[in-house]
Structures are given as C-alpha cells and as structure tokens.
Design a protein around this motif. Structure first.
Motif, PDB file in Angstrom:
ATOM      1  N   LEU A  12       2.354 -12.690  60.241  1.00  9.69           N
ATOM      2  CA  LEU A  12       3.161 -11.547  60.122  1.00  9.69           C
ATOM      3  C   LEU A  12       3.960 -11.248  58.912  1.00  9.69           C
ATOM      4  N   LEU A  13       4.242 -12.155  58.207  1.00  7.52           N
ATOM      5  CA  LEU A  13       4.919 -11.942  56.679  1.00  7.52           C
ATOM      6  C   LEU A  13       3.921 -11.412  55.968  1.00  7.52           C
ATOM      7  N   LEU A  14       2.602 -12.041  56.010  1.00  3.08           N
ATOM      8  CA  LEU A  14       1.619 -11.461  55.100  1.00  3.08           C
ATOM      9  C   LEU A  14       1.048 -10.097  55.269  1.00  3.08           C
ATOM     10  N   LEU A  15       0.897  -9.749  56.568  1.00  2.00           N
ATOM     11  CA  LEU A  15       0.624  -8.475  56.855  1.00  2.00           C
ATOM     12  C   LEU A  15       1.677  -7.421  56.824  1.00  2.00           C
ATOM     13  N   PHE A  58       4.942  -7.363  55.807  1.00  2.00           N
ATOM     14  CA  PHE A  58       5.908  -7.524  54.283  1.00  2.00           C
ATOM     15  C   PHE A  58       4.923  -7.481  53.108  1.00  2.00           C
ATOM     16  N   TYR A  59       4.071  -8.441  52.913  1.00  2.00           N
ATOM     17  CA  TYR A  59       3.242  -8.418  51.619  1.00  2.00           C
ATOM     18  C   TYR A  59       2.278  -7.159  51.505  1.00  2.00           C
ATOM     19  N   LYS A  60       1.439  -7.035  52.701  1.00  2.00           N
ATOM     20  CA  LYS A  60       0.493  -6.028  52.656  1.00  2.00           C
ATOM     21  C   LYS A  60       0.920  -4.499  52.953  1.00  2.00           C
ATOM     22  N   LEU A  61       1.580  -4.297  53.866  1.00  2.00           N
ATOM     23  CA  LEU A  61       2.059  -3.154  54.176  1.00  2.00           C
ATOM     24  C   LEU A  61       3.491  -2.703  53.955  1.00  2.00           C
ATOM     25  N   GLU A  62       4.421  -3.837  53.686  1.00  2.00           N
ATOM     26  CA  GLU A  62       5.486  -3.614  53.160  1.00  2.00           C
ATOM     27  C   GLU A  62       6.391  -2.853  54.155  1.00  2.00           C
ATOM     28  N   TYR A  90      15.662  -6.045  60.927  1.00  2.00           N
ATOM     29  CA  TYR A  90      15.558  -7.480  60.118  1.00  2.00           C
ATOM     30  C   TYR A  90      15.172  -8.533  61.318  1.00  2.00           C
ATOM     31  N   VAL A  91      15.208  -8.010  62.688  1.00  2.00           N
ATOM     32  CA  VAL A  91      14.921  -9.036  63.615  1.00  2.00           C
ATOM     33  C   VAL A  91      13.277  -8.619  64.199  1.00  2.00           C
ATOM     34  N   PRO A 134      11.248  -6.212  56.059  1.00  2.00           N
ATOM     35  CA  PRO A 134      11.624  -7.400  55.237  1.00  2.00           C
ATOM     36  C   PRO A 134      11.351  -8.731  55.417  1.00  2.00           C
ATOM     37  N   PRO A 135      11.382  -9.695  54.286  1.00  2.00           N
ATOM     38  CA  PRO A 135      10.713 -11.009  54.800  1.00  2.00           C
ATOM     39  C   PRO A 135      11.729 -11.696  55.517  1.00  2.00           C
TER      40      PRO A 135
END
Length: 292
Positions: A138-141, A143-147, A161-162, A150-151
């Motif tokens: 989920l973080l990779l998709l 946050f990192y990829k789609l932004e 945030y939840v 927040p992480p």
C-alpha cells in the motif's frame, strides 16, 4: 446479572495477576539497555510478587497508572492514543464490512459463479499474506507511486491519515467476513423461504438486498464486534509501519523500552476491552437466537 458481575471480577483478578507478573518478569533485568553506555553492572531491587501486585493496583487506582519512562502519567498517555486508535478501528471496520457485504451480496444478485470465485480467491489470498506485506505494498502504490496519501503519522480527526493503515487492517476484516458471508448468502438464496418469495413475485433486488441481508446480518454483526475489540486493543505491526500514534505502537514501545507500568496497564486495558466486547457478542448471539 449477579453471575456476570462475579464472572467479571474473577476475570479481573486473573488478568491483573497476569498483567503484573508479565510486566515485572519482562522488566526484571534492564542491564542490556545500558550496554552502550559502558555500564557493566546495574543495581536492582527485586520485589516479591505480592508487593509488586499491591503496588500495581495502587498505581492504577491512586496514581493514574503511575509514570511512564518518559515521565507522563500512564492514563494520559493511553488517553491521547485511544482516540487515534478508535478512529483507525472505525475506518477499518467500515472499509472491511462495506466491501465484504457489497461484494458478497453482488455475487448472489448477479448470480455469477465467476464473481463468487473472485471474491473467495481474493479473501483467501489476503488472509494468506502477512499484513506487513500488505502495508508495504500500500505504501509503495499509494504513497511512493501515486502520492495520494501520507506514509504515516496522524492528525486528530483527519481521516486522510488513517486511509492506508485502515485499508491494511480493513482488508483482513473484508477477507474474514467474505469467507463467512459467501456460503451463508448462497445457502439463504437456495432456501425454501427465498423460493417462496420468488413464487410470490418479489423483486430479486428486494430479496437479496433486504431479506437475505437481514438473515446473515446478526452473526456478521457479532464477528464485527469481536474484530472491533481486537482493533481497539492495538495493531502493533501496522501502527509501527505507518508510525501511527495508537495503542498498538504504545504497546510495542512499552515492550521495547521495558516500561513496567505502561505495559501492565496496557495489558489490563486490552484484556478488559476484549472481555467486554466478547460478552456483548455472546449476549447478542443469545438474543438473535432467541435465548434471551
């Protein structure tokens, strides 16, 4: 009612003994914490179990749980993290239950065996995948990829945030609920009662959306209450990955730092909460089955 009170008191006595013993046993030797400082010997005063147990209750009743290793009272520490955990738990329950009910009912409504198999397969896949892997994906998709999100972290009342930790936890609720709902909904759809409704020309959307839904709702509601209790007790892995300031992260911190008072109080909190929600689930089950 009287028996229930005594049952709770017996449970409270056992839980308090276990909480006091586990926290004291776990924190008896803190010497390794000072290894980097070159300290070779740590003076410690060992207490007997009875004196530790009495001090534990004294802290709970008279001292707001005592002081954490950071100097704040245990109750205020837990209180500041309870509402963030409650926010996360509500989001997770809603996310998981809405998808579980929606997709399970949709598979029956469209009479699609393929849809049924997809929901069943996705549920088994989620439950067979460790939750930390789901969280990292989920973080990779997102946050990192789609932004998009927040992480980690948390702002009071801000659902933004939840979302990611809520999806990580809610996905498992969706999977467990779906594996219960799919066969139950199919069984109800093939029942003589539904056949009777069909012969009386009831619309299929009414049968699925109301009659079948209400049939499977009671037990599903009990399962959700039990899941809710687990979430309110904290989710250490997910909260640590998303550095979410909730009960689970506090529990992890208390174990890691050997914070006796915080650990013992958190064990009491989790045990009492889980017990109460389990009893609520028990009485709901009796109520729906006509036992009350």
């Amino acid at each position: 009612m009287k028996s229930e009170i005594f049952r709770f008191l017996y449970f409270l006595l056992l839980l308090s003994c276990i909480s006091s013993f586990v926290s004291e046993f776990h924190t008896k030797d803190k010497s390794y914490l000072y290894a980097d400082a070159g300290i070779t010997e740590i003076q410690s005063q060992e207490k007997g179990f009875v004196s530790s147990y009495i001090q534990f209750w004294k802290s709970l009743v008279l001292e707001s749980g005592g002081k954490t290793e950071n100097g704040e009272t245990v109750y205020s520490h837990i209180g500041t993290r309870f509402f963030s955990t409650l926010h996360l738990a509500i989001f997770s329950i809603l996310f998981g239950s809405i998808f579980a009910f929606g997709l399970s009912l949709a598979a029956t409504y469209f009479r699609s065996g393929l849809f049924y198999d997809i929901v069943s397969f996705s549920s088994h896949l989620i439950l067979s995948t460790p939750i930390f892997i789901v969280a990292i994906l989920l973080l990779l998709l997102f946050f990192y990829k789609l932004e998009w999100f927040p992480p980690g972290g948390y702002e009071s009342g801000n659902t933004y945030y939840v979302v990611l930790p809520g999806i990580a936890l809610g996905s498992r609720i969706y999977a467990r609920m779906s594996l219960y709902l799919l066969p139950e909904i199919r069984k109800e759809a093939d029942s003589k009662y539904v056949l009777l409704l069909k012969t009386r020309s009831y619309p299929w959307h009414h049968i699925v959306g109301k009659e079948i839904f209400l049939k499977v709702l009671p037990i599903a509601l009990i399962l959700l209450i039990l899941d809710f209790g687990s979430l309110l007790s904290g989710a250490m892995v997910v909260e640590e990955i998303f550095f979410f300031p909730g009960i689970g992260k506090s529990l992890y911190f208390s174990i890691k730092s050997m914070d006796t008072k915080l650990l013992a109080t958190l064990l009491m909190y989790s045990g009492i909460l889980f017990y109460l929600l389990n009893r609520i689930g028990f009485y709901l089950q009796r109520f729906f089955s006509g036992g009350v």
